[in-house]
Enzyme design. Structure first.
Site, PDB file in Angstrom:
ATOM      1  N   CYS A   2       0.829  -1.193   0.000  1.00 28.43           N
ATOM      2  CA  CYS A   2       0.000   0.000   0.000  1.00 28.43           C
ATOM      3  C   CYS A   2       0.875   1.258   0.000  1.00 28.43           C
ATOM      4  O   CYS A   2       1.996   1.250   0.478  1.00 28.43           O
ATOM      5  CB  CYS A   2      -0.928   0.080   1.199  1.00 28.43           C
ATOM      6  SG  CYS A   2      -1.946  -1.356   1.422  1.00 28.43           S
ATOM      7  N   ARG A  27       3.890  -0.245  -4.929  1.00 32.55           N
ATOM      8  CA  ARG A  27       3.729  -0.842  -3.596  1.00 32.55           C
ATOM      9  C   ARG A  27       2.399  -1.576  -3.438  1.00 32.55           C
ATOM     10  O   ARG A  27       2.208  -2.340  -2.495  1.00 32.55           O
ATOM     11  CB  ARG A  27       3.812   0.255  -2.527  1.00 32.55           C
ATOM     12  CG  ARG A  27       5.181   0.889  -2.430  1.00 32.55           C
ATOM     13  CD  ARG A  27       5.153   2.012  -1.455  1.00 32.55           C
ATOM     14  NE  ARG A  27       4.941   1.529  -0.107  1.00 32.55           N
ATOM     15  CZ  ARG A  27       5.891   1.416   0.803  1.00 32.55           C
ATOM     16  NH1 ARG A  27       7.115   1.762   0.504  1.00 32.55           N
ATOM     17  NH2 ARG A  27       5.621   0.977   2.000  1.00 32.55           N
ATOM     18  N   TRP A  74      -2.984  -2.617  -1.473  1.00 34.23           N
ATOM     19  CA  TRP A  74      -2.667  -4.030  -1.701  1.00 34.23           C
ATOM     20  C   TRP A  74      -3.482  -4.774  -0.652  1.00 34.23           C
ATOM     21  O   TRP A  74      -3.204  -4.686   0.548  1.00 34.23           O
ATOM     22  CB  TRP A  74      -1.175  -4.263  -1.498  1.00 34.23           C
ATOM     23  CG  TRP A  74      -0.716  -5.650  -1.819  1.00 34.23           C
ATOM     24  CD1 TRP A  74      -0.342  -6.123  -3.040  1.00 34.23           C
ATOM     25  CD2 TRP A  74      -0.565  -6.743  -0.902  1.00 34.23           C
ATOM     26  NE1 TRP A  74       0.031  -7.449  -2.938  1.00 34.23           N
ATOM     27  CE2 TRP A  74      -0.098  -7.850  -1.638  1.00 34.23           C
ATOM     28  CE3 TRP A  74      -0.784  -6.900   0.467  1.00 34.23           C
ATOM     29  CZ2 TRP A  74       0.157  -9.085  -1.052  1.00 34.23           C
ATOM     30  CZ3 TRP A  74      -0.533  -8.136   1.049  1.00 34.23           C
ATOM     31  CH2 TRP A  74      -0.063  -9.213   0.287  1.00 34.23           C
ATOM     32  N   ASN A  99      -1.746   1.769   6.220  1.00 38.15           N
ATOM     33  CA  ASN A  99      -0.925   0.634   5.769  1.00 38.15           C
ATOM     34  C   ASN A  99      -0.708  -0.269   6.961  1.00 38.15           C
ATOM     35  O   ASN A  99      -0.496   0.231   8.071  1.00 38.15           O
ATOM     36  CB  ASN A  99       0.459   1.106   5.317  1.00 38.15           C
ATOM     37  CG  ASN A  99       0.428   1.786   3.975  1.00 38.15           C
ATOM     38  OD1 ASN A  99      -0.609   1.843   3.332  1.00 38.15           O
ATOM     39  ND2 ASN A  99       1.560   2.320   3.572  1.00 38.15           N
ATOM     40  N   GLY A 100      -0.667  -1.558   6.731  1.00 40.13           N
ATOM     41  CA  GLY A 100      -0.398  -2.488   7.830  1.00 40.13           C
ATOM     42  C   GLY A 100      -1.618  -3.338   8.116  1.00 40.13           C
ATOM     43  O   GLY A 100      -2.554  -3.397   7.322  1.00 40.13           O
ATOM     44  N   GLU A 482      16.656 -17.951  -7.983  1.00 36.28           N
ATOM     45  CA  GLU A 482      16.270 -16.583  -8.325  1.00 36.28           C
ATOM     46  C   GLU A 482      15.675 -16.535  -9.735  1.00 36.28           C
ATOM     47  O   GLU A 482      14.685 -15.838  -9.983  1.00 36.28           O
ATOM     48  CB  GLU A 482      17.490 -15.660  -8.180  1.00 36.28           C
ATOM     49  CG  GLU A 482      17.284 -14.215  -8.608  1.00 36.28           C
ATOM     50  CD  GLU A 482      16.164 -13.482  -7.872  1.00 36.28           C
ATOM     51  OE1 GLU A 482      15.625 -14.011  -6.880  1.00 36.28           O
ATOM     52  OE2 GLU A 482      15.815 -12.379  -8.311  1.00 36.28           O
ATOM     53  N   LYS A 486      11.909 -15.245 -10.619  1.00 34.68           N
ATOM     54  CA  LYS A 486      11.640 -14.172 -11.588  1.00 34.68           C
ATOM     55  C   LYS A 486      10.615 -14.644 -12.615  1.00 34.68           C
ATOM     56  O   LYS A 486       9.684 -13.914 -12.948  1.00 34.68           O
ATOM     57  CB  LYS A 486      12.911 -13.746 -12.332  1.00 34.68           C
ATOM     58  CG  LYS A 486      13.912 -12.913 -11.587  1.00 34.68           C
ATOM     59  CD  LYS A 486      13.487 -11.491 -11.321  1.00 34.68           C
ATOM     60  CE  LYS A 486      12.773 -11.391 -10.014  1.00 34.68           C
ATOM     61  NZ  LYS A 486      13.566 -11.234  -8.824  1.00 34.68           N
ATOM     62  N   GLU A 489       7.129 -15.053 -11.046  1.00 33.12           N
ATOM     63  CA  GLU A 489       6.618 -13.772 -10.558  1.00 33.12           C
ATOM     64  C   GLU A 489       6.020 -12.913 -11.682  1.00 33.12           C
ATOM     65  O   GLU A 489       4.955 -12.336 -11.512  1.00 33.12           O
ATOM     66  CB  GLU A 489       7.807 -13.042  -9.926  1.00 33.12           C
ATOM     67  CG  GLU A 489       7.473 -11.958  -8.967  1.00 33.12           C
ATOM     68  CD  GLU A 489       8.726 -11.394  -8.304  1.00 33.12           C
ATOM     69  OE1 GLU A 489       9.852 -11.651  -8.771  1.00 33.12           O
ATOM     70  OE2 GLU A 489       8.572 -10.668  -7.311  1.00 33.12           O
ATOM     71  N   HIS A 505      16.706 -37.571  -7.059  1.00 32.17           N
ATOM     72  CA  HIS A 505      15.969 -37.911  -5.834  1.00 32.17           C
ATOM     73  C   HIS A 505      14.480 -37.555  -5.949  1.00 32.17           C
ATOM     74  O   HIS A 505      13.800 -37.439  -4.938  1.00 32.17           O
ATOM     75  CB  HIS A 505      16.612 -37.221  -4.635  1.00 32.17           C
ATOM     76  CG  HIS A 505      18.035 -37.648  -4.421  1.00 32.17           C
ATOM     77  ND1 HIS A 505      18.382 -38.913  -4.023  1.00 32.17           N
ATOM     78  CD2 HIS A 505      19.207 -36.994  -4.626  1.00 32.17           C
ATOM     79  CE1 HIS A 505      19.704 -39.016  -3.948  1.00 32.17           C
ATOM     80  NE2 HIS A 505      20.224 -37.860  -4.320  1.00 32.17           N
ATOM     81  N   LYS A 604       5.605  -4.324  -3.957  1.00 27.77           N
ATOM     82  CA  LYS A 604       7.052  -4.163  -3.883  1.00 27.77           C
ATOM     83  C   LYS A 604       7.580  -4.311  -2.464  1.00 27.77           C
ATOM     84  O   LYS A 604       8.568  -4.984  -2.218  1.00 27.77           O
ATOM     85  CB  LYS A 604       7.423  -2.787  -4.442  1.00 27.77           C
ATOM     86  CG  LYS A 604       8.900  -2.500  -4.474  1.00 27.77           C
ATOM     87  CD  LYS A 604       9.564  -3.305  -5.555  1.00 27.77           C
ATOM     88  CE  LYS A 604      11.064  -3.104  -5.586  1.00 27.77           C
ATOM     89  NZ  LYS A 604      11.708  -4.189  -6.346  1.00 27.77           N
TER      90      LYS A 604
END
Ligand code: M6R
Length: 609
Positions: A2, A27, A74, A99-100, A482, A486, A489, A505, A604
């Site tokens: 947010c 964000r 968000w 926010n939160g 990574e 990516k 995402e 395995h 973000k």
């Protein structure tokens, strides 16, 4: 998570607020809203979707007023729709952005309903506005009402409150979610990130945990958690005004991928002298803190965690100390063992990731010898609360998918390896070799970026794929992780990474022509082992894409496409092999037509648990 913007000015502020939201949109971006005060009236506009939706609505029906708050969301509590979008209101008087997460919102909701308040949303935030409204009945100022209200909140908040009956002020409060005050001339601002306010001011003060501030056009009065008036240092921002612009690039992500040579050069600048990394790169008293370290505990999330995973190979392999790496959300909720002379290292682009911050606070209580953060956000909570900070200087990263922050984190961690290694028997030759490697990184990354066109072509093969497997060995295993992160995402292709020795395995069962296998293959001591793993895949009819050192002797054929990567030394290899994987995910996402910079469901800066 947010974005918040607020303003108290003599001019109309709606446009300033919306521009601020645009700059914070990375964000959170599932809905946006703005509320302004004008001559005793509170007006509000909210829209589902991106800030552009809100902006278009305001073009058709502008809002006028010199005091206002705005928010890009968000979703945590309540699905993304207009009634859950902020600002929330109480009785048409109080408006709030937040926010939160308010953890005791259910209890407060029941209490407030009992007092006669009706709830118009499914959010946790709405309890804040009714609570403030209720407290205003027995307190004579908005400041006092907010101070009392926030004491009843459990959880995390960065919140801004305005009152229809008092259009000259906003009250802001911070606990667990960052807020920064922006000082203007005859006007003042607040935001969850200074980036939002760069068009209107460069003077900022960060609120501390528990602070409540009263912001008017002429004054900012800050009170600490106990209600004492306090000063918070005002600083001039070093972030450039255009940091939030895409420039010539189609996406922030691409811009940030291409900024890597510069970002790495910046992070090295002034930190290496006489063939050695300076202790001071990690803060004023770093030499004292780092000299007796025998164990390193790294804590991070997501991409930053992958950087930590790579560093473990280096710290144990070259610096001669033991090292654990753990995801912050796990570390913070389990009992862990504290080894003597342990350094706690957090890695975070934003410096505000809630889990990482909580883990760092826990580590402090546990008695770690020192805490160090590798961070890209000056003034962030992690920087302020850690004993030492390595400021990444990567420049603002806007794309939700982290790219330049990752490679700069790797460079910073390699520097840390030499500094810790120096006190633990690392030879001068190894230190000189690492330093030399660091200095040649920007040019090598530039070369790796030259693979862009070839990778764009390769990406076509992935357009119809639903899964992908990434393989690497040693310190390339985190690079494979990574790469997989990516790809999933931003292109929404399911991707997994394995240390290639682990294939037999279990994961080998997945191999068929529909499962592309991406391999990172520098020319190192594990190359022959990796080649055997490649053969295991080939024998099962897998289709491979191998990013291999030019000298690694892989050849393209029906089952394998080889993409030659410029030769590089072992110290920089993880960083260099990251570049083609970033480009691959970018081009696949382009082909799939996803929202590259703001992928669905993500944000973000993850400032909630
Ligand atoms: O700001 P941080 O580095 O603490 O963020 C950690 C993760 O949320 C972040 O790296 C996330 O995984 C990125 N979106 C990955 O691209």
């Amino acid at each position: 998570m947010c974005g918040i913007v607020g303003a108290v000015a003599q001019r109309d502020v709606a446009e300033i607020l919306v521009e601020g939201l645009r700059r914070l949109e990375y964000r959170g971006y599932d809905s946006a809203g703005v509320a302004v005060l004008n001559n005793g009236e509170l007006s509000r506009t909210r829209r589902v979707g991106k800030v552009q939706e809100l902006s278009s609505a305001l073009e058709t029906q502008p809002l006028f007023g010199g005091t206002g708050i705005a928010h890009t969301r968000w979703a945590t509590h309540g699905e993304p729709n207009e009634r859950n979008a902020h600002p929330h209101q109480s009785e048409g008087d109080i408006a709030v952005v937040h926010n939160g997460i308010i953890e005791n919102h259910n209890k407060l909701r029941v209490m407030l309903k009992g007092l006669g308040y009706t709830f118009a949303s499914d959010t946790d935030t709405e309890v804040i506005c009714h609570l403030v409204h209720h407290e205003l009945k027995t307190h004579d100022s908005l400041l006092a009402a907010v101070q009392v209200a926030v004491k009843q909140l459990e959880g995390a908040y960065g919140t801004v409150v305005i009152d229809r009956r008092d259009s000259q002020r906003m009250i802001v409060a911070r606990s667990g979610s960052p807020l920064v005050i922006g000082y203007g001339l005859g006007e003042n601002f607040v935001a969850s990130d200074q980036l939002a306010l760069l068009p209107v001011t460069r003077s900022f003060a960060f609120l501390e945990e528990g602070d409540v501030a009263e912001v008017t056009r002429r004054e900012v009065n800050i009170f600490d958690v106990d209600g004492n008036a306090v000063e918070r240092e005002m600083k001039e921002s070093e972030v450039t005004h255009d940091a939030g612009d895409k420039g010539e690039y189609r996406h922030y992500m691409l811009k940030e991928i291409y900024e890597q040579p510069t970002a790495i050069a910046h992070t090295l600048e002034g930190r290496i002298a006489g063939g050695k990394v300076l202790d001071a790169a990690f803060g004023e008293n770093a030499a004292e803190f780092l000299k007796d370290i025998k164990h390193v505990q790294i804590i991070a999330c997501g991409t930053s965690y992958h950087a930590g995973m790579a560093a473990r190979y280096w710290l144990e392999g070259w610096a001669g100390v033991s090292c654990n790496v753990e995801i912050a959300s796990e570390f913070r909720y389990r009992k862990s063992h504290l080894f003597p002379n342990s350094l706690l290292v957090t890695i975070s682009q934003s410096g505000e990731t809630a889990d990482t911050l909580a883990a760092m606070r826990l580590a402090k209580e546990m008695g770690y010898k020192a805490t160090l953060t590798i961070c890209n956000a000056p003034g962030s909570s992690l920087v302020r609360e850690s004993d030492m900070a390595y400021m990444m200087k990567a420049g603002v990263e806007i794309g939700v998918a982290s790219t330049k922050a990752f490679t700069v984190q790797l460079a910073g961690l390699l520097m840390l390896t030499t500094v810790i290694g120096r006190h633990n028997g690392m030879s001068e030759q190894v230190e000189a070799d690492i330093t030399q490697s660091l200095l040649s990184m920007p040019a090598k990354v530039e070369q790796a970026l030259g693979l862009d066109d070839a990778i764009a072509e390769l990406a076509e093969d992935f357009a119809d794929k639903h899964h992908a497997l990434f393989l690497g060995r040693g310190d390339q295993y985190p690079i494979a992780m990574e790469g997989a992160l990516k790809l999933k995402e931003i292109s929404y292709i399911h991707a997994e990474a394995y240390a290639s020795g682990e294939l037999k395995h279990g994961p080998l069962a997945l191999i068929d022509a529909d499962m592309p296998v991406i391999v990172v293959a520098p020319n190192n001591e594990l190359l022959e082992k990796l080649k055997s793993n490649v053969e295991e895949v080939r024998a099962r009819g897998g289709l491979m894409y191998v990013f291999a050192d030019v000298d690694a002797e892989f050849e393209s054929d029906d089952t394998m496409k080889v993409i030659p990567v410029p030769h590089c030394d072992e110290f920089m290899a993880p960083l260099i092999y990251t570049i083609p994987l970033q480009l691959l995910s970018y081009h696949v996402a382009l082909i799939k037509g996803t929202d590259v910079d703001q992928p669905r469901n993500l944000a973000k800066s993850v400032t909630v648990e």
